[in-house]
Design a protein around this motif. Structure first.
Motif, PDB file in Angstrom:
ATOM      1  N   THR A  36       0.852  -1.195   0.000  1.00 60.78           N
ATOM      2  CA  THR A  36       0.000   0.000   0.000  1.00 60.78           C
ATOM      3  C   THR A  36       0.883   1.237   0.000  1.00 60.78           C
ATOM      4  OG1 THR A  36      -1.718  -1.184   1.217  1.00 60.78           O
ATOM      5  CG2 THR A  36      -1.830   1.215   1.231  1.00 60.78           C
ATOM      6  N   GLU A  37       0.758   2.024  -1.052  1.00 57.99           N
ATOM      7  CA  GLU A  37       1.539   3.260  -1.122  1.00 57.99           C
ATOM      8  C   GLU A  37       0.993   4.251  -0.102  1.00 57.99           C
ATOM      9  OE1 GLU A  37       2.974   6.626  -4.296  1.00 57.99           O
ATOM     10  OE2 GLU A  37       2.239   4.703  -5.017  1.00 57.99           O
TER      11      GLU A  37
ATOM     12  N   SER B 174       2.477  15.132   7.545  1.00 55.09           N
ATOM     13  CA  SER B 174       1.373  15.940   8.083  1.00 55.09           C
ATOM     14  C   SER B 174       0.228  15.020   8.497  1.00 55.09           C
ATOM     15  CB  SER B 174       0.857  16.935   7.039  1.00 55.09           C
ATOM     16  OG  SER B 174       0.151  16.252   6.017  1.00 55.09           O
ATOM     17  N   ARG B 175      -0.639  15.518   9.335  1.00 52.25           N
ATOM     18  CA  ARG B 175      -1.828  14.752   9.734  1.00 52.25           C
ATOM     19  C   ARG B 175      -2.719  14.480   8.519  1.00 52.25           C
ATOM     20  NH1 ARG B 175      -4.475  14.514  15.100  1.00 52.25           N
ATOM     21  NH2 ARG B 175      -6.217  13.102  14.767  1.00 52.25           N
ATOM     22  N   ALA B 176      -2.791  15.422   7.593  1.00 50.12           N
ATOM     23  CA  ALA B 176      -3.604  15.249   6.387  1.00 50.12           C
ATOM     24  C   ALA B 176      -3.125  14.047   5.574  1.00 50.12           C
ATOM     25  CB  ALA B 176      -3.583  16.524   5.547  1.00 50.12           C
ATOM     26  N   ASP B 177      -1.811  13.820   5.531  1.00 52.41           N
ATOM     27  CA  ASP B 177      -1.287  12.646   4.818  1.00 52.41           C
ATOM     28  C   ASP B 177      -1.791  11.356   5.454  1.00 52.41           C
ATOM     29  OD1 ASP B 177       0.202  14.091   2.910  1.00 52.41           O
ATOM     30  OD2 ASP B 177       1.917  14.243   4.267  1.00 52.41           O
TER      31      ASP B 177
ATOM     32  N   VAL C 250      -4.380   8.385   3.810  1.00 55.90           N
ATOM     33  CA  VAL C 250      -4.053   6.956   3.735  1.00 55.90           C
ATOM     34  C   VAL C 250      -5.133   6.124   4.411  1.00 55.90           C
ATOM     35  CG1 VAL C 250      -2.410   5.206   4.549  1.00 55.90           C
ATOM     36  CG2 VAL C 250      -1.585   7.271   3.416  1.00 55.90           C
ATOM     37  N   GLU C 251      -5.724   6.633   5.475  1.00 54.55           N
ATOM     38  CA  GLU C 251      -6.798   5.922   6.175  1.00 54.55           C
ATOM     39  C   GLU C 251      -7.968   5.594   5.238  1.00 54.55           C
ATOM     40  OE1 GLU C 251      -7.505   5.353   9.947  1.00 54.55           O
ATOM     41  OE2 GLU C 251      -5.388   4.990   9.551  1.00 54.55           O
TER      42      GLU C 251
ATOM     43  N   LEU D 252      -7.697   4.750   1.972  1.00 53.69           N
ATOM     44  CA  LEU D 252      -7.311   3.876   0.865  1.00 53.69           C
ATOM     45  C   LEU D 252      -7.862   2.457   1.037  1.00 53.69           C
ATOM     46  CD1 LEU D 252      -3.548   4.875   0.454  1.00 53.69           C
ATOM     47  CD2 LEU D 252      -5.501   5.643  -0.930  1.00 53.69           C
ATOM     48  N   ASP D 253      -8.195   1.823  -0.087  1.00 50.61           N
ATOM     49  CA  ASP D 253      -8.690   0.445  -0.050  1.00 50.61           C
ATOM     50  C   ASP D 253      -7.669  -0.493   0.586  1.00 50.61           C
ATOM     51  OD1 ASP D 253     -11.112   1.119  -1.206  1.00 50.61           O
ATOM     52  OD2 ASP D 253     -10.469   0.592  -3.241  1.00 50.61           O
ATOM     53  N   GLY D 254      -6.384  -0.301   0.288  1.00 47.87           N
ATOM     54  CA  GLY D 254      -5.341  -1.150   0.870  1.00 47.87           C
ATOM     55  C   GLY D 254      -5.296  -1.046   2.380  1.00 47.87           C
ATOM     56  N   HIS D 255      -5.541   0.143   2.900  1.00 45.09           N
ATOM     57  CA  HIS D 255      -5.558   0.342   4.349  1.00 45.09           C
ATOM     58  C   HIS D 255      -6.779  -0.355   4.956  1.00 45.09           C
ATOM     59  CE1 HIS D 255      -4.419   2.380   8.057  1.00 45.09           C
ATOM     60  NE2 HIS D 255      -5.722   2.470   8.288  1.00 45.09           N
ATOM     61  N   LYS D 256      -7.902  -0.225   4.311  1.00 44.11           N
ATOM     62  CA  LYS D 256      -9.122  -0.874   4.808  1.00 44.11           C
ATOM     63  C   LYS D 256      -8.991  -2.393   4.767  1.00 44.11           C
ATOM     64  CE  LYS D 256     -11.927   3.093   3.551  1.00 44.11           C
ATOM     65  NZ  LYS D 256     -12.953   3.628   2.645  1.00 44.11           N
ATOM     66  N   ARG D 257      -8.357  -2.936   3.727  1.00 44.22           N
ATOM     67  CA  ARG D 257      -8.134  -4.390   3.640  1.00 44.22           C
ATOM     68  C   ARG D 257      -7.218  -4.868   4.765  1.00 44.22           C
ATOM     69  NH1 ARG D 257      -8.100  -3.278  -1.821  1.00 44.22           N
ATOM     70  NH2 ARG D 257      -5.830  -3.212  -1.894  1.00 44.22           N
ATOM     71  N   MET D 258      -6.199  -4.066   5.084  1.00 45.33           N
ATOM     72  CA  MET D 258      -5.310  -4.428   6.184  1.00 45.33           C
ATOM     73  C   MET D 258      -6.111  -4.551   7.477  1.00 45.33           C
ATOM     74  SD  MET D 258      -3.748  -2.925   9.075  1.00 45.33           S
ATOM     75  CE  MET D 258      -3.657  -1.182   8.730  1.00 45.33           C
ATOM     76  N   HIS D 259      -7.015  -3.626   7.741  1.00 45.94           N
ATOM     77  CA  HIS D 259      -7.856  -3.697   8.942  1.00 45.94           C
ATOM     78  C   HIS D 259      -8.696  -4.973   8.941  1.00 45.94           C
ATOM     79  CE1 HIS D 259      -7.596   0.121  11.255  1.00 45.94           C
ATOM     80  NE2 HIS D 259      -7.024   0.538  10.146  1.00 45.94           N
ATOM     81  N   GLU D 260      -9.257  -5.320   7.795  1.00 47.31           N
ATOM     82  CA  GLU D 260     -10.079  -6.525   7.690  1.00 47.31           C
ATOM     83  C   GLU D 260      -9.276  -7.783   8.009  1.00 47.31           C
ATOM     84  OE1 GLU D 260     -11.618  -6.386   3.716  1.00 47.31           O
ATOM     85  OE2 GLU D 260     -13.005  -4.744   4.171  1.00 47.31           O
TER      86      GLU D 260
END
Length: 97
Positions: A32-33, A60-63, A67-68, A70-78
């Motif tokens: 995940t980039e 930055s917090r915005a960065d 990322v939160e 992104l689909d890759g981030h959501k898949r990691m949580h799953e």
């Protein structure tokens, strides 16, 4: 100039899921980039079995917030969340130095 932002996740992992948890986190970092990520560390506690911290420093917090989403981030949580004994604990901060 924006301030660097730190996110710390604390995880208590089921003992039998230790290796899978590490694999999920390493896979996430390599697939995940994460634009704006300065650096990250997955840390295993020495004195508390099955406890990990995932520390990330962002430009930055915005960065981090981007990322939160992104689909890759959501898949990691799953993949990660079922491996935990309890929900992740999070903390945030501004990098001073």
């Amino acid at each position: 100039m924006s301030e660097k932002f730190m996110h710390v996740g604390k995880f208590i992992v089921n003992q039998e899921n230790r290796d899978e948890f590490i694999s999920v986190m390493k896979d996430y970092e390599s697939t995940t980039e994460q634009n704006g990520l300065d650096h990250s560390h997955l840390i295993e506690a020495e004195n508390e079995p099955n406890m990990f911290w995932y520390v990330t420093i962002w430009l930055s917090r915005a960065d981090w917030e981007a990322v939160e989403q992104l689909d890759g981030h959501k898949r990691m949580h799953e993949r990660r969340d079922p491996l935990l004994v309890q929900p992740a604990n999070q903390n945030f901060g501004t990098v001073i130095g």
